[in-house]
Scaffold this active site. Structure first.
Site, PDB file in Angstrom:
ATOM      1  N   GLU A   1       6.670   1.542  -1.159  1.00 17.48           N
ATOM      2  CA  GLU A   1       5.456   1.874  -0.559  1.00 17.48           C
ATOM      3  C   GLU A   1       5.489   1.166   0.602  1.00 17.48           C
ATOM      4  OE1 GLU A   1       1.841   1.742  -2.749  1.00 17.48           O
ATOM      5  OE2 GLU A   1       0.621   1.814  -1.024  1.00 17.48           O
TER       6      GLU A   1
ATOM      7  N   ARG B   1      -0.686  -1.019   7.445  1.00 23.36           N
ATOM      8  CA  ARG B   1      -1.296  -2.133   7.414  1.00 23.36           C
ATOM      9  C   ARG B   1      -1.109  -2.856   8.716  1.00 23.36           C
ATOM     10  NH1 ARG B   1      -2.279  -4.221   1.070  1.00 23.36           N
ATOM     11  NH2 ARG B   1      -2.439  -1.772   0.462  1.00 23.36           N
TER      12      ARG B   1
ATOM     13  N   LYS C   1      -3.811   6.873  -7.797  1.00 27.54           N
ATOM     14  CA  LYS C   1      -3.616   5.533  -7.933  1.00 27.54           C
ATOM     15  C   LYS C   1      -5.033   4.917  -8.239  1.00 27.54           C
ATOM     16  CE  LYS C   1      -3.191   1.857  -4.526  1.00 27.54           C
ATOM     17  NZ  LYS C   1      -2.242   1.451  -3.602  1.00 27.54           N
TER      18      LYS C   1
HETATM   19  C1  3PG Z   1      -2.407  -2.316  -3.032  1.00 24.26           C
HETATM   20  O1  3PG Z   1      -2.531  -1.771  -1.870  1.00 24.26           O
HETATM   21  O2  3PG Z   1      -1.767  -1.444  -4.069  1.00 24.26           O
HETATM   22  C2  3PG Z   1      -2.629  -3.513  -3.512  1.00 24.26           C
HETATM   23  O3  3PG Z   1      -2.843  -4.398  -2.013  1.00 24.26           O
HETATM   24  C3  3PG Z   1      -1.470  -4.308  -4.166  1.00 24.26           C
HETATM   25  O4  3PG Z   1      -2.291  -5.260  -4.866  1.00 24.26           O
HETATM   26  P1  3PG Z   1      -1.437  -6.638  -5.191  1.00 24.26           P
HETATM   27  O5  3PG Z   1      -1.439  -7.283  -3.784  1.00 24.26           O
HETATM   28  O6  3PG Z   1      -2.652  -7.361  -5.834  1.00 24.26           O
HETATM   29  O7  3PG Z   1      -0.480  -6.379  -6.240  1.00 24.26           O
END
Ligand code: 3PG
Length: 216
Positions: A47, A51, A135
């Site tokens: 993914e 950002r 999600k």
């Molecule tokens: C996402 O967008 O899925 C999260 O930023 C991932 O979260 P994590 O950094 O706690 O794994």
């Protein structure tokens, strides 16, 4: 493609992936070596989040140069983001949340898409638009597995990809839930390792996670 066909495609993609690294790529030149490091560790479904300024170019570079990678786009916040993801050849899209505009655009788009939910009402909105694969974000912070189990009661047809606070230590527990088809997060590609170009370390982290999931 019908809504049902898109949901089936997304389910198959997520189930085959098991784990999905969430990539935040700051420097375009990191994109290809990072993707190769992940794929080298047995993690093929990625993914790439929208950002950073280079995110779209980074996703395009991975698609062009790392054919083993299955590239999806994350942090889709608007219909415009969704259109950009579809245009660059992404295989799927993911959002941390949902808006009526985004659900409508995703319903009309060919791109398999998972909206983000953290509450029953958000899940109801997703389901009302035909999105059964969602999600669950931010998974640990929004109540963890207990919250997910509670949601499974009234919404037995929903299938989840939790992300947020997931790592090597708890990913197996999440994946053992019957309605969890994949789990995502940044633990497979820590920002510090990406910054220092420690691709071997990233491959090793992926191998370690894949080994412990196989053993479970
Ligand atoms: C996402 O967008 O899925 C999260 O930023 C991932 O979260 P994590 O950094 O706690 O794994």
């Amino acid at each position: 493609m019908t809504m049902a066909a898109k949901q089936e495609k997304l389910t198959a993609l997520f189930a085959a992936a098991g784990v999905i690294p969430v990539l935040t790529i700051e420097r375009l030149e990191d994109a290809v070596p990072l993707a190769k490091a992940l794929v080298g560790g047995g993690v093929r479904t990625l993914e790439v989040t929208l950002r950073t300024k280079v995110a779209v170019e980074a996703a395009k570079a991975i698609i062009a140069e790392v054919p083993e990678a299955i590239v999806g786009i994350g942090t889709i916040l608007s219909p415009g983001d969704l259109a950009r993801a579809a245009a660059l050849g992404a295989k799927f899209g993911i959002s941390p949340g949902l808006t009526p505009e985004l659900l409508q655009a995703a319903g009309a788009s060919e791109l398999p898409f998972a909206p983000g939910i953290a509450t029953a009402s958000e899940l109801m909105q997703a389901l009302a638009h035909g999105f059964e694969v969602v999600k669950f974000f931010p998974a640990e912070q929004a109540g963890g597995i207990k919250a997910l189990r509670a949601l499974a009661g009234p919404f037995s047809n929903a299938r989840f990809c939790p992300t947020g606070g997931i790592g090597e230590a708890n990913v197996g527990t999440w994946l053992a839930e019957p309605n969890v088809i994949a789990a995502g997060g940044s633990w497979l590609c820590p920002a510090s390792e990406v910054r220092s170009g420690n691709w071997a370390r990233i491959t090793a982290i992926c191998e370690q996670t894949m080994r412990s999931l196989k053993a479970a």
